[in-house]
Design a protein around this motif. Structure first.
Motif, mmCIF file in Angstrom:
data_model
loop_
_atom_site.group_PDB
_atom_site.id
_atom_site.type_symbol
_atom_site.label_atom_id
_atom_site.label_comp_id
_atom_site.label_asym_id
_atom_site.label_seq_id
_atom_site.Cartn_x
_atom_site.Cartn_y
_atom_site.Cartn_z
ATOM 1 N N ASP A 32 -2.821 -0.992 12.272
ATOM 2 C CA ASP A 32 -2.232 0.343 12.149
ATOM 3 C C ASP A 32 -2.013 0.729 10.694
ATOM 4 N N LYS A 33 -1.737 -0.255 9.851
ATOM 5 C CA LYS A 33 -1.428 0.027 8.458
ATOM 6 C C LYS A 33 -2.318 -0.816 7.553
ATOM 7 N N LEU A 34 -2.708 -0.214 6.441
ATOM 8 C CA LEU A 34 -3.472 -0.887 5.397
ATOM 9 C C LEU A 34 -2.581 -0.964 4.165
ATOM 10 N N LEU A 35 -2.494 -2.145 3.576
ATOM 11 C CA LEU A 35 -1.662 -2.350 2.389
ATOM 12 C C LEU A 35 -2.522 -2.780 1.210
ATOM 13 N N ILE A 36 -2.361 -2.083 0.083
ATOM 14 C CA ILE A 36 -2.976 -2.492 -1.183
ATOM 15 C C ILE A 36 -1.829 -2.498 -2.201
ATOM 16 N N LEU A 76 -0.148 1.196 -2.467
ATOM 17 C CA LEU A 76 -0.699 1.956 -1.354
ATOM 18 C C LEU A 76 -0.328 1.308 -0.025
ATOM 19 N N ALA A 77 0.195 2.120 0.870
ATOM 20 C CA ALA A 77 0.432 1.741 2.263
ATOM 21 C C ALA A 77 -0.036 2.932 3.079
ATOM 22 N N GLN A 126 -5.982 -7.661 -3.674
ATOM 23 C CA GLN A 126 -6.066 -7.914 -2.235
ATOM 24 C C GLN A 126 -5.638 -6.689 -1.436
ATOM 25 N N PHE A 127 -6.326 -6.465 -0.310
ATOM 26 C CA PHE A 127 -5.831 -5.513 0.679
ATOM 27 C C PHE A 127 -5.662 -6.263 1.993
ATOM 28 N N THR A 128 -4.670 -5.855 2.783
ATOM 29 C CA THR A 128 -4.352 -6.558 4.032
ATOM 30 C C THR A 128 -3.998 -5.557 5.126
ATOM 31 N N GLY A 167 -8.801 -8.610 2.616
ATOM 32 C CA GLY A 167 -10.021 -8.278 1.896
ATOM 33 C C GLY A 167 -9.684 -8.209 0.423
ATOM 34 N N VAL A 168 -10.707 -8.065 -0.413
ATOM 35 C CA VAL A 168 -10.498 -8.067 -1.860
ATOM 36 C C VAL A 168 -11.309 -6.937 -2.491
ATOM 37 N N VAL A 169 -10.661 -6.232 -3.416
ATOM 38 C CA VAL A 169 -11.368 -5.317 -4.300
ATOM 39 C C VAL A 169 -11.543 -6.080 -5.609
ATOM 40 N N GLU A 170 -12.783 -6.414 -5.934
ATOM 41 C CA GLU A 170 -13.082 -7.114 -7.179
ATOM 42 C C GLU A 170 -13.440 -6.059 -8.220
#
Length: 95
Positions: free
Chosen positions: A45-49, A54-55, A77-79, A87-90
């Protein structure tokens, strides 16, 4: 992929986790990640960066765009909301 406006864009599918799990972008350029959510689990339901404060709510069976500009190279990292899937933003140095 870069848009004509110079925004780095990638699509991340949300099913049994994030695909791709790693998105590679350049520092100093705007980024738009399009999250296509197909998994109905409450976990997604939610994406966290957190490194970019960012949520974001991800609606089921829809695409949600997230935009930010990474200033520095590194791995961010995003979770999911429960922090079970990652996941990862490189971010590479600008060329």
């Amino acid at each position: 992929m870069k848009t004509p406006e110079g925004t780095q864009e990638a699509t991340v599918t949300v099913e049994k986790g994030y695909k791709p799990e790693r998105v590679i972008v350049e520092a100093g350029q705007p980024v738009r990640l399009d999250f296509q959510r197909h998994n109905l689990s409450k976990c997604f339901d939610k994406l966290l960066i957190p490194d970019f404060d960012l949520a974001v709510d991800l609606a089921p069976n829809q695409t949600t765009s997230v935009e930010f500009t990474p200033k520095y190279p590194g791995e961010y990292q995003f979770t999911c909301g429960m922090k079970m899937y990652r996941g990862v933003v490189e971010v590479k140095p600008a060329t």
